[in-house]
Design an enzyme around this catalytic site. Structure first.
Site, short mmCIF file in Angstrom:
data_model
loop_
_atom_site.label_atom_id
_atom_site.label_comp_id
_atom_site.label_asym_id
_atom_site.label_seq_id
_atom_site.Cartn_x
_atom_site.Cartn_y
_atom_site.Cartn_z
N GLU A 1 -4.45 -3.61 -6.21
CA GLU A 1 -4.70 -2.28 -6.80
C GLU A 1 -5.23 -1.29 -5.76
O GLU A 1 -5.91 -0.32 -6.13
CB GLU A 1 -5.69 -2.35 -7.97
N SER B 1 0.83 -1.21 0.00
CA SER B 1 0.00 0.00 0.00
C SER B 1 0.87 1.26 0.00
O SER B 1 0.55 2.25 -0.66
CB SER B 1 -0.89 0.04 1.25
C1 LIG Z 1 -2.46 -12.44 -6.30
C2 LIG Z 1 -1.82 -11.09 -6.21
C3 LIG Z 1 -1.44 -10.43 -7.37
C4 LIG Z 1 -0.81 -9.18 -7.29
N1 LIG Z 1 -0.39 -8.57 -8.44
C5 LIG Z 1 0.38 -7.46 -8.35
C6 LIG Z 1 1.01 -6.89 -9.52
O1 LIG Z 1 0.83 -7.38 -10.63
N2 LIG Z 1 1.80 -5.82 -9.36
C7 LIG Z 1 2.05 -5.26 -8.13
O2 LIG Z 1 2.80 -4.30 -8.06
N3 LIG Z 1 1.48 -5.76 -7.01
C8 LIG Z 1 0.67 -6.85 -7.08
N4 LIG Z 1 0.09 -7.38 -5.96
C9 LIG Z 1 0.34 -6.75 -4.68
C10 LIG Z 1 -0.85 -5.97 -4.16
O3 LIG Z 1 -1.06 -4.83 -4.95
C11 LIG Z 1 -0.59 -5.66 -2.68
O4 LIG Z 1 -0.78 -6.88 -1.98
C12 LIG Z 1 -1.51 -4.60 -2.13
O5 LIG Z 1 -1.15 -3.35 -2.65
C13 LIG Z 1 -1.46 -4.52 -0.60
O6 LIG Z 1 -0.14 -4.42 -0.15
P1 LIG Z 1 0.41 -5.45 0.97
O7 LIG Z 1 0.04 -6.81 0.57
O8 LIG Z 1 1.86 -5.14 1.18
O9 LIG Z 1 -0.40 -5.10 2.27
P2 LIG Z 1 -0.12 -3.88 3.25
O10 LIG Z 1 0.02 -2.63 2.50
O11 LIG Z 1 0.97 -4.28 4.18
O12 LIG Z 1 -1.51 -3.85 4.03
C14 LIG Z 1 -1.82 -4.79 5.06
C15 LIG Z 1 -3.11 -4.29 5.74
O13 LIG Z 1 -2.88 -2.98 6.30
C16 LIG Z 1 -3.84 -2.07 5.80
N5 LIG Z 1 -3.23 -0.74 5.63
C17 LIG Z 1 -2.10 -0.46 4.94
N6 LIG Z 1 -1.85 0.86 4.99
C18 LIG Z 1 -2.85 1.42 5.70
C19 LIG Z 1 -3.16 2.75 6.11
N7 LIG Z 1 -2.38 3.79 5.77
N8 LIG Z 1 -4.28 2.95 6.85
C20 LIG Z 1 -5.09 1.91 7.19
N9 LIG Z 1 -4.84 0.63 6.86
C21 LIG Z 1 -3.74 0.38 6.11
C22 LIG Z 1 -4.28 -2.64 4.46
O14 LIG Z 1 -5.56 -2.14 4.10
C23 LIG Z 1 -4.28 -4.12 4.76
O15 LIG Z 1 -5.46 -4.47 5.40
C24 LIG Z 1 -0.59 -8.58 -6.03
C25 LIG Z 1 -1.02 -9.24 -4.86
C26 LIG Z 1 -1.61 -10.48 -4.93
C27 LIG Z 1 -2.02 -11.18 -3.67
#
Ligand SMILES: Cc1cc2nc3c(=O)[nH]c(=O)nc-3n(C[C@H](O)[C@H](O)[C@H](O)COP(=O)(O)OP(=O)(O)OC[C@H]3O[C@@H](n4cnc5c(N)ncnc54)[C@H](O)[C@@H]3O)c2cc1C
Length: 376
Positions: free
Chosen positions: A355, A122
């Site tokens: 996304e 994120s």
């Molecule tokens: C199957 C799959 C395909 C994907 N494909 C791509 C791709 O093609 N390209 C790419 O770049 N990425 C890709 N992703 C990554 C995806 O975009 C990220 O998983 C997503 O952006 C969330 O990031 P994170 O998993 O690090 O979770 P985190 O950002 O660590 O979030 C964990 C939790 O904390 C919450 N959180 C985070 N920040 C805040 C905030 N400021 N305030 C309140 N709550 C918050 C979130 O809502 C979530 O509930 C993919 C992921 C999966 C699982």
């Protein structure tokens, strides 16, 4: 105000529904889900039938909806081979469009969009993949990206890396986007297996060890790529909303068939209050999600995107998908967990994560409404 889609879009929706009914058979869906295998043949057929036409965004949007309605994993795989291409369409040089975009648009090559790394999802500005400049103007790329869709099968990626340390309080600066080819020396992709859902899509971890990136592969201006990524999200989130809408509608279709079978067997539960309330509640939310999604799309496709409308659509449609699959699976009981509702249940969850998570979308809506003075 006209709530009807134009005739050509309705025709595309119908064509997509027919394609999905024909190609996404129960056997194909189960095979690619269980084997975690990308359906390349289906992808090629979908391309030949004209579903990947970026010049026809409404057509792509409704095709995505109809595809995911029949099977989310196969549906997304069929329409995601050009993932990230809008980045080059908007910010790429003529050289990049010719070398990288054209073959993708001709169905000959596949692309991916690589932002997330183990340091940041994120929090896009927190990424740690790094570009360092060589004396000859080229760059060296080091680091890693995780969870990248098409990671093990794409020919090239639009990748975000840090090219200079940001000034204090301006972490979004100093980020640069480059085109990285999977054939470049120092590139490695490892497929991620065992995902909860969307197992027909290919997801991989990418690692880069001194990958030499020519200067002409820098997209737009060095250091400005945070803006490019946010612009891209304002496009891709609308397509995710359409995928979520398709999943919710597909779950409702399955409920309708289930109720018809119950009715045929003489069960009173088919027309009991629980069933009626469930149909009404899910159908109402789907309609609300569809209106939000089409509204956001209409702004975007007229080149006047509204990030608030986009984030509302993405957040609400994603939650509608998980709401629909959860409630319907529960209503079906054991029949829910032993039929393809089980796969829909698993496939839906990612809609709330990729996304931009639902929390991130809500933060965008609240912040922008506050800025506009409309959050009071
Ligand atoms: C199957 C799959 C395909 C994907 N494909 C791509 C791709 O093609 N390209 C790419 O770049 N990425 C890709 N992703 C990554 C995806 O975009 C990220 O998983 C997503 O952006 C969330 O990031 P994170 O998993 O690090 O979770 P985190 O950002 O660590 O979030 C964990 C939790 O904390 C919450 N959180 C985070 N920040 C805040 C905030 N400021 N305030 C309140 N709550 C918050 C979130 O809502 C979530 O509930 C993919 C992921 C999966 C699982």
């Amino acid at each position: 105000m006209d709530f009807d889609l134009p005739e050509d879009v309705v025709a595309m929706k119908k064509k997509a529904a027919e394609f999905a009914a024909r190609e996404f058979t129960a056997a194909a869906a189960a095979e690619h889900d269980e084997g975690e295998k990308y359906p390349d043949e289906i992808r090629r057929k979908a391309f030949r039938e004209g579903f990947l036409d970026m010049g026809n965004p409404w057509g792509m949007l409704v095709a995505m909806e109809e595809f995911c309605r029949v099977d989310p994993g196969l549906g997304l795989s069929a329409i995601v081979p050009a993932f990230g291409s809008e980045i080059l369409m908007l910010f790429g040089s003529d050289f990049q469009k010719k070398k990288y975009l054209e073959p993708v648009m001709h169905g000959e090559k596949m692309s991916g969009f690589a932002v997330t790394d183990s340091g940041a999802g994120s929090d896009v500005a927190g990424i740690s993949a790094a570009l360092t400049r060589n004396e000859d103007g080229s760059y060296l790329l080091n680091g890693q990206k995780i969870f990248i869709t098409n990671g093990g099968i794409a020919d090239h990626f639009y990748l975000l890396a840090r090219s200079s340390p940001p000034p204090p309080e301006k972490r979004h600066r100093g980020l640069t986007m480059v085109v990285v080819e999977s054939a470049m020396e120092g590139f490695r992709a490892t497929q991620l297996k065992g995902k909860l859902g969307m197992r027909a899509t290919n997801t991989a971890e990418l690692t880069f060890s001194n990958v030499r990136i020519p200067a002409e592969n820098v997209i737009g201006e060095e250091g400005k790529a945070f803006y490019y990524v946010m612009t891209f999200f304002n496009i891709s989130r609308i397509y995710v909303a359409a995928q979520a809408l398709g999943i919710a509608q597909g779950a409702l279709d399955r409920l309708t068939s289930y109720l018809a079978a119950l009715r045929a067997s003489g069960s009173a539960a088919a027309d009991g209050e629980a069933a009626q309330f469930l149909v009404a509640e899910v159908a109402s939310r789907i309609d609300a999600a569809r209106l939000l999604t089409y509204r956001a799309a209409s702004y975007l496709f007229k080149f006047t995107p509204d990030p608030v409308a986009t984030s509302m659509a993405k957040y609400y449609a994603a939650e509608t998908a998980t709401y629909a699959v959860t409630r319907i699976l529960e209503f079906m009981g054991a029949d829910g967990v032993t039929t393809d509702m089980e796969r829909f249940y698993r496939d839906a969850k990612i809609m709330e994560i990729w996304e931009g998570t639902s929390e991130v979308e809500k933060l965008i809506v609240a912040r922008m409404l506050k800025e506009k003075g409309e959050g009071k």
